[in-house]
Write a protein that holds these residues in place. Structure first.
Motif, mmCIF file in Angstrom:
data_model
loop_
_atom_site.group_PDB
_atom_site.id
_atom_site.type_symbol
_atom_site.label_atom_id
_atom_site.label_comp_id
_atom_site.label_asym_id
_atom_site.label_seq_id
_atom_site.Cartn_x
_atom_site.Cartn_y
_atom_site.Cartn_z
ATOM 1 N N THR A 92 1.128 -0.642 -0.339
ATOM 2 C CA THR A 92 -0.196 -0.537 -0.142
ATOM 3 C C THR A 92 1.123 0.816 0.153
ATOM 4 O O THR A 92 0.989 2.447 -0.650
ATOM 5 N N THR A 93 1.892 1.427 1.046
ATOM 6 C CA THR A 93 3.003 2.530 0.745
ATOM 7 C C THR A 93 3.249 2.392 -0.389
ATOM 8 O O THR A 93 3.627 3.469 -0.672
ATOM 9 N N GLN A 94 3.382 1.567 -1.242
ATOM 10 C CA GLN A 94 5.012 1.627 -2.739
ATOM 11 C C GLN A 94 3.236 2.336 -3.613
ATOM 12 O O GLN A 94 3.472 3.076 -4.885
ATOM 13 N N ASN A 95 2.242 1.470 -3.445
ATOM 14 C CA ASN A 95 1.545 1.935 -4.540
ATOM 15 C C ASN A 95 1.214 3.953 -4.237
ATOM 16 O O ASN A 95 0.999 4.278 -5.244
ATOM 17 N N ASP A 96 1.390 4.508 -2.797
ATOM 18 C CA ASP A 96 0.524 5.465 -2.684
ATOM 19 C C ASP A 96 1.920 6.503 -3.253
ATOM 20 O O ASP A 96 1.581 7.404 -3.532
ATOM 21 N N ILE A 97 3.028 5.864 -2.549
ATOM 22 C CA ILE A 97 4.660 6.691 -3.325
ATOM 23 C C ILE A 97 4.235 7.169 -4.732
ATOM 24 O O ILE A 97 4.696 7.844 -5.324
ATOM 25 N N THR A 98 3.991 5.787 -5.659
ATOM 26 C CA THR A 98 3.652 5.337 -6.722
ATOM 27 C C THR A 98 3.265 6.682 -7.278
ATOM 28 O O THR A 98 3.286 7.264 -8.182
ATOM 29 N N ARG A 99 1.807 6.436 -6.985
ATOM 30 C CA ARG A 99 0.870 8.100 -7.225
ATOM 31 C C ARG A 99 1.160 9.126 -7.006
ATOM 32 O O ARG A 99 0.378 9.978 -8.161
ATOM 33 N N GLN A 100 1.593 9.033 -6.251
ATOM 34 C CA GLN A 100 2.127 10.485 -5.573
ATOM 35 C C GLN A 100 3.217 10.657 -6.922
ATOM 36 O O GLN A 100 3.030 12.590 -7.641
ATOM 37 N N VAL A 101 4.515 9.715 -6.864
ATOM 38 C CA VAL A 101 5.672 10.607 -7.605
ATOM 39 C C VAL A 101 4.945 10.566 -9.778
ATOM 40 O O VAL A 101 5.449 11.583 -10.203
#
Length: 252
Positions: A4-13
């Protein structure tokens, strides 16, 4: 790193990359900022592929890949947005911003523009200055000021209604040239050609041309050629408007 954290970071980047491209950043800068931001937020690797109207971003963390695609919708050149995104990246690298703060700051970004009441006279003054540098007399400079100011007002009015940019440039060039022809029609100046040349300089797509050349030189041929083609179409649209105005004014 949890999925979930990787998904959130990827969406933000990818959101940052999307904003950078939408507001006129060159491709090399987009790659650099997204990779640095992704590393600062904890990703092992960030790979990005940019095309003329979309981007594909892949993030890698703990052996897990996430790939996402975004469409690019141009909003016009705005260096305030680009500078703010660079600032967010720098503060994240220094450890001042975390993921939640980055999300909050990016969500607050609003493109700021100068009020039309300041833009219109300044554009008129700048074009009149070019007319003076070209050797125009006082009457020619005044005609240039009036023509370019009226043209800029028309351009901003059309843009506010979200018309096609090519149509915007063509109509603006037509109106500007019509006003600039008054030096010919009423024999107001000894240099009647100069207002017609200087007043439409506001329509030269200089920034898109520079970005196009920069992208092609740095290896982003697809994006560079696309931007070059778009800038060329804007120039052609302006030429069409100028030609029709000259035809209407009987200068051919």
């Amino acid at each position: 790193m949890y999925a979930t954290t990787q998904n959130d970071i990827t969406r933000q980047v990818v959101r940052v990359a999307q904003l950078l491209l939408a507001y006129g950043a060159e491709s090399d800068l987009v790659e650099e900022i997204t990779q640095r931001l992704g590393h600062a937020l904890g990703l092992e690797s960030v790979e990005i592929s940019i095309s003329s109207n979309s981007l594909v971003l892949t993030s890698l963390s703990v052996g897990r890949c996430i790939t996402t695609t975004r469409r690019i919708r141009e909003h016009g050149i705005n260096m305030t947005v680009i500078c703010e995104l660079q600032r967010i990246c720098l503060l994240t690298e220094k450890g001042i911003y975390g993921l939640s703060e980055v999300r909050k700051r990016v969500g607050r970004i609003q493109p700021r523009t100068y009020p039309a009441k300041f833009v219109v006279p300044m554009i008129g003054l700048s074009c009149a200055s070019f007319c003076h540098l070209f050797g125009g007399d006082l009457a020619a400079c005044l005609i240039t000021f009036l023509a370019s100011a009226v043209g800029m007002f028309v351009r901003l009015s059309i843009a506010k209604r979200h018309f096609n940019l090519l149509l915007n440039f063509s109509i603006t060039a037509f109106v500007t040239t019509l006003v600039a022809q008054t030096g010919y029609q009423f024999d107001l100046t000894d240099t009647p050609k100069l207002p017609m040349a200087a007043s439409v300089l506001m329509l030269v797509p200089g920034f898109p041309m520079i970005n196009a050349i920069s992208d092609m030189v740095k290896g982003h041929l697809n994006v560079g050629i696309s931007r070059w083609g778009h800038a060329t179409l804007l120039t052609v649209a302006s030429v069409i408007g100028i030609t029709i105005a000259m035809q209407v004014g009987g200068l051919f």
